[in-house]
Design a protein around this motif. Structure first.
Motif, PDB file in Angstrom:
ATOM      1  N   UNK A 364       7.987   2.547   9.315  1.00  0.00           N
ATOM      2  CA  UNK A 364       8.347   1.281   9.974  1.00  0.00           C
ATOM      3  C   UNK A 364       9.554   0.643   9.276  1.00  0.00           C
ATOM      4  N   UNK A 365       9.607   0.770   7.963  1.00  0.00           N
ATOM      5  CA  UNK A 365      10.767   0.235   7.243  1.00  0.00           C
ATOM      6  C   UNK A 365      12.017   1.035   7.597  1.00  0.00           C
ATOM      7  N   UNK A 366      11.871   2.353   7.738  1.00  0.00           N
ATOM      8  CA  UNK A 366      13.049   3.154   8.088  1.00  0.00           C
ATOM      9  C   UNK A 366      13.624   2.752   9.445  1.00  0.00           C
ATOM     10  N   UNK A 367      12.749   2.298  10.334  1.00  0.00           N
ATOM     11  CA  UNK A 367      13.216   1.840  11.648  1.00  0.00           C
ATOM     12  C   UNK A 367      14.219   0.692  11.509  1.00  0.00           C
ATOM     13  N   UNK A 368      14.090  -0.103  10.441  1.00  0.00           N
ATOM     14  CA  UNK A 368      15.041  -1.204  10.235  1.00  0.00           C
ATOM     15  C   UNK A 368      16.449  -0.652  10.014  1.00  0.00           C
ATOM     16  N   UNK A 385      20.576  -0.805  -0.727  1.00  0.00           N
ATOM     17  CA  UNK A 385      19.868  -2.046  -1.059  1.00  0.00           C
ATOM     18  C   UNK A 385      18.415  -1.749  -1.447  1.00  0.00           C
ATOM     19  N   UNK A 386      17.746  -0.914  -0.648  1.00  0.00           N
ATOM     20  CA  UNK A 386      16.360  -0.531  -0.990  1.00  0.00           C
ATOM     21  C   UNK A 386      16.318   0.149  -2.349  1.00  0.00           C
ATOM     22  N   UNK A 387      17.292   1.012  -2.571  1.00  0.00           N
ATOM     23  CA  UNK A 387      17.341   1.770  -3.827  1.00  0.00           C
ATOM     24  C   UNK A 387      17.456   0.831  -5.021  1.00  0.00           C
ATOM     25  N   UNK A 388      18.284  -0.192  -4.858  1.00  0.00           N
ATOM     26  CA  UNK A 388      18.464  -1.169  -5.939  1.00  0.00           C
ATOM     27  C   UNK A 388      17.160  -1.921  -6.208  1.00  0.00           C
ATOM     28  N   UNK A 389      16.424  -2.240  -5.146  1.00  0.00           N
ATOM     29  CA  UNK A 389      15.135  -2.933  -5.314  1.00  0.00           C
ATOM     30  C   UNK A 389      14.185  -2.085  -6.145  1.00  0.00           C
ATOM     31  N   UNK A 390      14.138  -0.787  -5.847  1.00  0.00           N
ATOM     32  CA  UNK A 390      13.220   0.112  -6.562  1.00  0.00           C
ATOM     33  C   UNK A 390      13.686   0.347  -8.001  1.00  0.00           C
ATOM     34  N   UNK A 391      15.015   0.471  -8.160  1.00  0.00           N
ATOM     35  CA  UNK A 391      15.553   0.721  -9.504  1.00  0.00           C
ATOM     36  C   UNK A 391      15.223  -0.457 -10.414  1.00  0.00           C
ATOM     37  N   UNK A 395       8.863   1.916  -9.569  1.00  0.00           N
ATOM     38  CA  UNK A 395       8.372   2.650  -8.403  1.00  0.00           C
ATOM     39  C   UNK A 395       7.283   3.620  -8.837  1.00  0.00           C
ATOM     40  N   UNK A 396       6.701   4.299  -7.867  1.00  0.00           N
ATOM     41  CA  UNK A 396       5.566   5.202  -8.118  1.00  0.00           C
ATOM     42  C   UNK A 396       5.613   6.313  -7.073  1.00  0.00           C
ATOM     43  N   UNK A 397       4.856   7.361  -7.292  1.00  0.00           N
ATOM     44  CA  UNK A 397       4.720   8.370  -6.242  1.00  0.00           C
ATOM     45  C   UNK A 397       3.967   7.729  -5.069  1.00  0.00           C
ATOM     46  N   UNK A 398       4.081   8.339  -3.873  1.00  0.00           N
ATOM     47  CA  UNK A 398       3.770   7.572  -2.664  1.00  0.00           C
ATOM     48  C   UNK A 398       2.292   7.470  -2.293  1.00  0.00           C
ATOM     49  N   UNK A 399       1.482   8.422  -2.692  1.00  0.00           N
ATOM     50  CA  UNK A 399       0.056   8.317  -2.347  1.00  0.00           C
ATOM     51  C   UNK A 399      -0.579   7.271  -3.269  1.00  0.00           C
ATOM     52  N   UNK A 413       9.873   0.556   0.754  1.00  0.00           N
ATOM     53  CA  UNK A 413      11.264   0.993   0.542  1.00  0.00           C
ATOM     54  C   UNK A 413      11.352   2.443   0.074  1.00  0.00           C
ATOM     55  N   UNK A 414      10.466   2.841  -0.830  1.00  0.00           N
ATOM     56  CA  UNK A 414      10.507   4.237  -1.255  1.00  0.00           C
ATOM     57  C   UNK A 414      10.057   5.149  -0.105  1.00  0.00           C
ATOM     58  N   UNK A 415       9.038   4.692   0.633  1.00  0.00           N
ATOM     59  CA  UNK A 415       8.609   5.469   1.806  1.00  0.00           C
ATOM     60  C   UNK A 415       9.758   5.675   2.779  1.00  0.00           C
ATOM     61  N   UNK A 416      10.544   4.625   2.980  1.00  0.00           N
ATOM     62  CA  UNK A 416      11.696   4.730   3.888  1.00  0.00           C
ATOM     63  C   UNK A 416      12.754   5.670   3.311  1.00  0.00           C
ATOM     64  N   UNK A 417      12.989   5.576   2.010  1.00  0.00           N
ATOM     65  CA  UNK A 417      14.000   6.452   1.406  1.00  0.00           C
ATOM     66  C   UNK A 417      13.557   7.916   1.414  1.00  0.00           C
ATOM     67  N   UNK A 418      12.250   8.160   1.438  1.00  0.00           N
ATOM     68  CA  UNK A 418      11.772   9.541   1.571  1.00  0.00           C
ATOM     69  C   UNK A 418      12.249  10.129   2.905  1.00  0.00           C
ATOM     70  N   UNK A 419      12.217   9.313   3.939  1.00  0.00           N
ATOM     71  CA  UNK A 419      12.697   9.787   5.250  1.00  0.00           C
ATOM     72  C   UNK A 419      14.210   9.923   5.258  1.00  0.00           C
TER      73      UNK A 419
END
Ligand code: TRP
Ligand code: ZN
Length: 485
Positions: A364-368, A385-391, A395-399, A413-419
């Motif tokens: 859903x975030x990637x849709x943005x 921008x998402x990357x900067x937020x996580x940096x 962050x953590x692994x996704x599960x 944001x990390x879920x979106x960057x995975x896509x």
């Protein structure tokens, strides 16, 4: 609805603990042994108490009466169509709602008890329900819903049935806001996303009030001093995605948009509380265009209708099926496109456990970002921008491994960057084809993160899968992906 074949180890382990034999291929002359102590939940990694192993609710026929909108008071009658996937001596529904006044099993009064510490309504059928058998379980109740506070947000949020008292220009309203486990404050359910079901929802309200719910609206039945609105949610959805709203609404319709399967028309309707200012309504002026853009990337829109129901309290927005629940303060383009995307990712394609909820929030975030690009904006700047937020924030692994992670920055944001990484690895055309295939394969079903990775491998090959897997699994922050397109 059939569950995906997730957690085979746990299911097998639970089977051993329960001591029951596997489902017999042939009906047995005598019922198989069922021990009353064999009650097992679905063993969700985050919410281990939810649901019942061996129970598959196919359909909920819900009748709710809201006599005084704006108060929490509620009466309900629900008939569940259920089948067993293993012998069940008891049916253990999640319920923390009003007082139960009657329970019927295939029309006959049946013994029941409440277990407040597990939030279960336990019903004993006249004989154990055998695998493959179907039954109708009716529950009637009246009173005040229970209070379940959300463990996933830092600010406590009351889940499930909401009451907005009259005053401050409003006339009194009620609505549902249930993710992850609030639906059982107002409805007895198998309250877990792996057991999706269809819904018929009838809502009876006083004159002057309008009810709205997930699905297509049917006839409005005028009673003596009441009006009953009926809605049919024909495609299976997770329980948390059921919307029910009561308010003094203006129902605004627009021509259908041909973005369903094979160009089928999608009904368009939005519900705005009377007096909603244009500055709020304008956030929804582009919904038709969003439907076209997102269906271009994701594949056909999965339901028969789409729109929003606006609410006044300052709560988070929620992707309730066919009818996103949109607080006034979240009425902006970004949140609008995010909740619309959840209709595919969350409501149609559903995580098999709460640990996999990034499958909702990442997509859903990637849709943005996709919407930004479709409007001529710079998608890579959004990703950066998402990357900067996580940096900055970690962050953590996704599960997810604990409740506090379900809706954190990594899920979104990390879920979106995975896509974004998958897209960068395979290119736009293959990425689009992958998304179409994914929604076609998993709509109406539930899947795990492992299912996604296996599907990606089959669809786009090892390089694409590896790019995705790095973002799913690595504990740190992989390099920012840069697609060339
Ligand atoms: N799924 C919601 C979104 O991102 C967020 C959310 C999680 C939520 N739990 C909630 C919203 C409970 C309202 C109530 O769009
Ligand atoms: Zn979301």
């Amino acid at each position: 609805m059939p569950r995906s074949t997730v957690l085979p180890g746990l299911l097998i382990l639970a089977g051993v603990l329960a001591g029951g034999p596997p489902a017999p291929a042939q009906p047995l002359p005598t019922p198989p042994p069922v021990s009353a102590g064999a009650a097992r939940t679905l063993n969700d990694p985050i919410f281990p108490g939810l649901g019942q192993l061996g129970l598959d609710v196919r359909h909920y026929d819900v009748a709710l009466t809201v006599a005084e909108p704006g108060t929490p008071e509620l009466s309900g009658a629900v008939t569940l169509t259920l089948v067993a996937t293993r012998p069940l001596a008891e049916v253990r529904l999640d319920f923390f709602g009003p007082t139960v006044t009657a329970v019927r099993w295939n029309g006959q009064a049946a013994p029941f008890r409440m277990e407040p510490d597990t939030q279960k309504l336990v019903v004993t059928p006249p004989a154990p329900l055998l695998p493959g058998q179907e039954a109708r379980l009716t529950v009637e109740y009246q009173g005040t819903p229970g209070v379940i506070l959300d463990p996933d947000f830092s600010t406590p949020l009351r889940l499930g049935w909401q009451a907005v008292p009259a005053g401050e220009g409003g006339a009194g309203a009620n609505f549902t806001l249930s993710e992850p486990q609030g639906t059982h404050t107002f409805l007895p359910t198998n309250d877990h996303p792996s057991d999706k079901a269809t819904f018929t929802t009838r809502v009876t309200v006083p004159p002057g009030f309008t009810a709205a719910a997930s699905g297509l609206e049917g006839a409005v039945v005028e009673g003596s001093g009441t009006r009953t609105f009926v809605f049919t949610q024909a495609e299976p959805i997770p329980t948390y995605a059921l919307a029910v709203h009561v308010n003094r609404f203006e129902r605004v319709t627009a021509p259908p948009v041909p973005v369903g399967a094979n160009g089928a028309p999608v009904v368009r309707r939005d519900y705005f509380p009377v007096g909603t200012p244009d500055s709020t309504r304008s956030a929804y002026a582009l919904t038709d265009e969003m439907l076209r853009v997102l269906s271009g990337w994701f594949g056909p829109y999965p339901f028969g209708a789409y729109g929003v129901a606006v609410v006044t309290p300052p709560l988070p927005a929620l992707e309730t099926a066919t009818l996103s629940t949109m607080p006034v303060r979240s009425s902006n383009e970004r949140v609008a496109v995010h909740e619309l995307a959840h209709q595919w990712f969350g409501d149609a394609v559903t995580p098999a456990t709460w640990a996999d909820v990034w499958l909702n929030e990442g997509f859903a975030t990637y849709a943005e970002l996709l919407w930004t690009e479709a409007q001529g904006g710079d998608g890579q700047a959004v990703a950066a921008h998402w990357y900067a937020i996580l940096a900055q924030g970690g962050t953590r692994s996704l599960v997810a491994t604990q409740a506090g992670q379900l809706f954190d920055r990594s899920a979104y944001q990390r879920g979106a960057l995975a896509l974004h990484a998958l897209r960068a690895a395979v290119g736009d055309a293959a990425f689009r084809a992958f998304l179409h295939a994914y929604t076609a394969r998993f709509s109406g079903k539930a899947l795990t993160t492992a299912d996604l990775l296996a599907f990606a491998h089959a669809q786009v090959g090892g390089a694409g899968e590896a790019a995705l897997r790095t973002w799913v699994e690595s504990p740190g922050l992989p390099p920012l992906p840069v697609p060339s397109h």
